[in-house]
Scaffold this motif. Structure first.
Motif, PDB file in Angstrom:
ATOM      1  N   MET A   1      -0.109   5.396 -16.592  1.00  0.00           N
ATOM      2  CA  MET A   1      -1.047   5.433 -15.460  1.00  0.00           C
ATOM      3  C   MET A   1      -0.650   6.588 -14.535  1.00  0.00           C
ATOM      4  N   SER A   2      -1.588   7.473 -14.203  1.00  0.00           N
ATOM      5  CA  SER A   2      -1.200   8.600 -13.365  1.00  0.00           C
ATOM      6  C   SER A   2      -1.149   8.174 -11.896  1.00  0.00           C
ATOM      7  N   ILE A   3      -2.324   8.122 -11.247  1.00  0.00           N
ATOM      8  CA  ILE A   3      -2.314   7.708  -9.845  1.00  0.00           C
ATOM      9  C   ILE A   3      -2.792   6.266  -9.760  1.00  0.00           C
ATOM     10  N   TYR A   4      -2.076   5.447  -9.025  1.00  0.00           N
ATOM     11  CA  TYR A   4      -2.517   4.066  -8.847  1.00  0.00           C
ATOM     12  C   TYR A   4      -2.335   3.634  -7.399  1.00  0.00           C
ATOM     13  N   SER A   5      -3.032   2.570  -7.039  1.00  0.00           N
ATOM     14  CA  SER A   5      -2.944   2.062  -5.668  1.00  0.00           C
ATOM     15  C   SER A   5      -2.588   0.589  -5.668  1.00  0.00           C
ATOM     16  N   VAL A   6      -1.737   0.239  -4.714  1.00  0.00           N
ATOM     17  CA  VAL A   6      -1.400  -1.160  -4.491  1.00  0.00           C
ATOM     18  C   VAL A   6      -1.901  -1.512  -3.087  1.00  0.00           C
ATOM     19  N   ALA A   7      -2.801  -2.471  -2.994  1.00  0.00           N
ATOM     20  CA  ALA A   7      -3.336  -2.905  -1.698  1.00  0.00           C
ATOM     21  C   ALA A   7      -2.605  -4.167  -1.268  1.00  0.00           C
ATOM     22  N   VAL A   8      -2.074  -4.156  -0.056  1.00  0.00           N
ATOM     23  CA  VAL A   8      -1.373  -5.336   0.460  1.00  0.00           C
ATOM     24  C   VAL A   8      -2.047  -5.771   1.767  1.00  0.00           C
ATOM     25  N   ASP A   9      -2.683  -6.919   1.754  1.00  0.00           N
ATOM     26  CA  ASP A   9      -3.326  -7.426   2.958  1.00  0.00           C
ATOM     27  C   ASP A   9      -2.684  -8.739   3.373  1.00  0.00           C
ATOM     28  N   GLY A  10      -2.901  -9.092   4.627  1.00  0.00           N
ATOM     29  CA  GLY A  10      -2.376 -10.372   5.094  1.00  0.00           C
ATOM     30  C   GLY A  10      -2.269 -10.376   6.607  1.00  0.00           C
ATOM     31  N   PRO A  11      -1.989 -11.543   7.187  1.00  0.00           N
ATOM     32  CA  PRO A  11      -1.899 -11.654   8.644  1.00  0.00           C
ATOM     33  C   PRO A  11      -0.658 -10.950   9.187  1.00  0.00           C
ATOM     34  N   SER A  12      -0.619 -10.771  10.512  1.00  0.00           N
ATOM     35  CA  SER A  12       0.529 -10.075  11.098  1.00  0.00           C
ATOM     36  C   SER A  12       1.792 -10.919  10.948  1.00  0.00           C
ATOM     37  N   GLY A  13       2.901 -10.230  10.732  1.00  0.00           N
ATOM     38  CA  GLY A  13       4.180 -10.928  10.629  1.00  0.00           C
ATOM     39  C   GLY A  13       4.479 -11.511   9.257  1.00  0.00           C
ATOM     40  N   ALA A  14       3.635 -11.206   8.267  1.00  0.00           N
ATOM     41  CA  ALA A  14       3.895 -11.744   6.917  1.00  0.00           C
ATOM     42  C   ALA A  14       4.958 -10.918   6.198  1.00  0.00           C
ATOM     43  N   GLY A  15       5.334  -9.780   6.798  1.00  0.00           N
ATOM     44  CA  GLY A  15       6.361  -8.929   6.194  1.00  0.00           C
ATOM     45  C   GLY A  15       5.757  -7.769   5.411  1.00  0.00           C
ATOM     46  N   ALA A 120      -5.149   7.726  -0.662  1.00  0.00           N
ATOM     47  CA  ALA A 120      -5.033   7.093  -1.984  1.00  0.00           C
ATOM     48  C   ALA A 120      -5.537   8.009  -3.096  1.00  0.00           C
ATOM     49  N   ARG A 121      -6.375   8.982  -2.737  1.00  0.00           N
ATOM     50  CA  ARG A 121      -6.840   9.947  -3.753  1.00  0.00           C
ATOM     51  C   ARG A 121      -5.756  10.957  -4.083  1.00  0.00           C
ATOM     52  N   ARG A 122      -4.924  11.241  -3.069  1.00  0.00           N
ATOM     53  CA  ARG A 122      -3.940  12.307  -3.243  1.00  0.00           C
ATOM     54  C   ARG A 122      -2.702  11.891  -4.014  1.00  0.00           C
ATOM     55  N   SER A 123      -2.272  10.633  -3.857  1.00  0.00           N
ATOM     56  CA  SER A 123      -1.069  10.195  -4.585  1.00  0.00           C
ATOM     57  C   SER A 123      -1.073   8.678  -4.748  1.00  0.00           C
ATOM     58  N   SER A 124      -0.172   8.183  -5.560  1.00  0.00           N
ATOM     59  CA  SER A 124      -0.051   6.735  -5.705  1.00  0.00           C
ATOM     60  C   SER A 124       0.453   6.169  -4.387  1.00  0.00           C
ATOM     61  N   VAL A 125      -0.162   5.081  -3.972  1.00  0.00           N
ATOM     62  CA  VAL A 125       0.198   4.522  -2.668  1.00  0.00           C
ATOM     63  C   VAL A 125       0.372   3.017  -2.741  1.00  0.00           C
ATOM     64  N   ILE A 126       1.144   2.510  -1.796  1.00  0.00           N
ATOM     65  CA  ILE A 126       1.096   1.091  -1.476  1.00  0.00           C
ATOM     66  C   ILE A 126       0.622   1.085  -0.033  1.00  0.00           C
ATOM     67  N   MET A 127      -0.562   0.523   0.190  1.00  0.00           N
ATOM     68  CA  MET A 127      -1.206   0.604   1.497  1.00  0.00           C
ATOM     69  C   MET A 127      -1.352  -0.794   2.065  1.00  0.00           C
ATOM     70  N   ASP A 128      -0.880  -1.000   3.291  1.00  0.00           N
ATOM     71  CA  ASP A 128      -1.016  -2.342   3.850  1.00  0.00           C
ATOM     72  C   ASP A 128      -1.946  -2.378   5.047  1.00  0.00           C
ATOM     73  N   GLY A 129      -2.585  -3.539   5.229  1.00  0.00           N
ATOM     74  CA  GLY A 129      -3.532  -3.709   6.330  1.00  0.00           C
ATOM     75  C   GLY A 129      -4.195  -5.061   6.273  1.00  0.00           C
ATOM     76  N   ARG A 130      -5.486  -5.089   6.620  1.00  0.00           N
ATOM     77  CA  ARG A 130      -6.226  -6.352   6.627  1.00  0.00           C
ATOM     78  C   ARG A 130      -7.396  -6.332   5.651  1.00  0.00           C
ATOM     79  N   ASP A 131      -7.894  -5.133   5.337  1.00  0.00           N
ATOM     80  CA  ASP A 131      -9.120  -5.004   4.535  1.00  0.00           C
ATOM     81  C   ASP A 131      -8.936  -3.978   3.418  1.00  0.00           C
ATOM     82  N   ILE A 132      -7.710  -3.774   2.977  1.00  0.00           N
ATOM     83  CA  ILE A 132      -7.462  -2.708   1.996  1.00  0.00           C
ATOM     84  C   ILE A 132      -8.058  -3.095   0.639  1.00  0.00           C
ATOM     85  N   GLY A 133      -7.775  -4.314   0.179  1.00  0.00           N
ATOM     86  CA  GLY A 133      -8.296  -4.739  -1.127  1.00  0.00           C
ATOM     87  C   GLY A 133      -9.788  -5.027  -1.108  1.00  0.00           C
ATOM     88  N   THR A 134     -10.327  -5.352   0.074  1.00  0.00           N
ATOM     89  CA  THR A 134     -11.741  -5.731   0.148  1.00  0.00           C
ATOM     90  C   THR A 134     -12.650  -4.552   0.471  1.00  0.00           C
TER      91      THR A 134
END
Ligand code: DC
Length: 225
Positions: A1-15, A120-134
């Motif tokens: 897999m060349s470029i891939y994205s990991v979306a991490v969502d969740g409430p505040s303080g989940a780590g 996320a287009r430029r490189s593989s990322v792990i991106m966290d927030g509230r609406d990344i996967g959606t």
């Protein structure tokens, strides 16, 4: 897999940020903290004395706000507000509510959407927030919904604030966290929601190492890394 994205969502303080940072380091990919982008807008609004709930006033200010991100050699994400490094200021406790309020305004979200997708287009990322996967990266190869009981999250946040030298009583942290959970998941614009294809990781009874391993396992399974 060349470029891939990991979306991490969740409430505040989940780590999300601590864990995403550690996973990014292990995988050699870029960590993108999208909360920091909303915090940067929130900080500008705070500094200008604008009411963050006044959508008209916030939207009118948007053309005056230029947000940039850059990374220092140690991988730390720096936030630039009109060229000024505000990485530390955006962590002030009072900015959390400003960030939450401005993030509920749809034009603010639209304004920041392309910037996040571009990362996320430029490189593989792990991106966290509230609406990344959606919303931001609906095609992400890996989607994780990271959560924990609100009391446990509030306890972790209380310890973190103490460590930063800005302590607050547990009861107050808990109350504010409940308020922010409610606001972030009940707003009309891109509310905090679990993506249908997300894997839920509940860290209530896990320590840091166990949580990190749980996330790594999900990523390995989904990407065959
Ligand atoms: O993750 P954080 O606490 O730094 O985020 C600050 C606020 O920004 C949070 O209350 C909700 C908002 N936010 C958002 O609406 N969408 C994101 N992708 C990230 C954060």
């Amino acid at each position: 897999m060349s470029i891939y994205s990991v979306a991490v969502d969740g409430p505040s303080g989940a780590g999300k940020s601590t864990l995403s940072k550690a996973v990014a380091r292990e995988l050699g990919i870029v960590y993108v903290d999208t909360g920091a982008i909303y915090r940067t807008i929130g900080y500008y609004i705070f500094r200008e004395g604008i009411d963050p709930k006044d959508a008209g006033a916030v939207v009118a200010a948007l053309p005056l706000i230029h947000v940039d991100m850059c990374y220092s050699e140690d991988g730390l994400q720096h936030m630039l507000l009109n060229g000024e490094d505000v990485t530390e200021q955006i962590r002030l406790p009072e900015i959390s509510m400003y960030a939450s309020a401005v993030s509920a305004i749809p034009p603010v979200r639209d304004y920041l959407l392309e910037m996040q997708r571009d990362m996320a287009r430029r490189s593989s990322v792990i991106m966290d927030g509230r609406d990344i996967g959606t919303v931001v990266l609906p095609d992400a190869q890996v989607k994780i919904f990271l959560t924990a009981d609100v009391e446990v999250r509030a306890r972790r946040r209380t310890a973190e604030l103490e460590l930063r030298g800005t302590p607050k009583p547990f009861e107050q942290v808990l109350e504010e966290m409940k308020q922010r959970d409610w606001a972030d998941s009940h707003r009309d614009a891109a509310p905090l929601q679990e993506a249908e294809d997300a894997i839920r990781v509940d860290t209530t009874d896990m320590d840091f190492q166990q949580s990190k391993e749980a996330i790594m396992q999900v990523i390995r399974r989904r990407t065959q890394l």
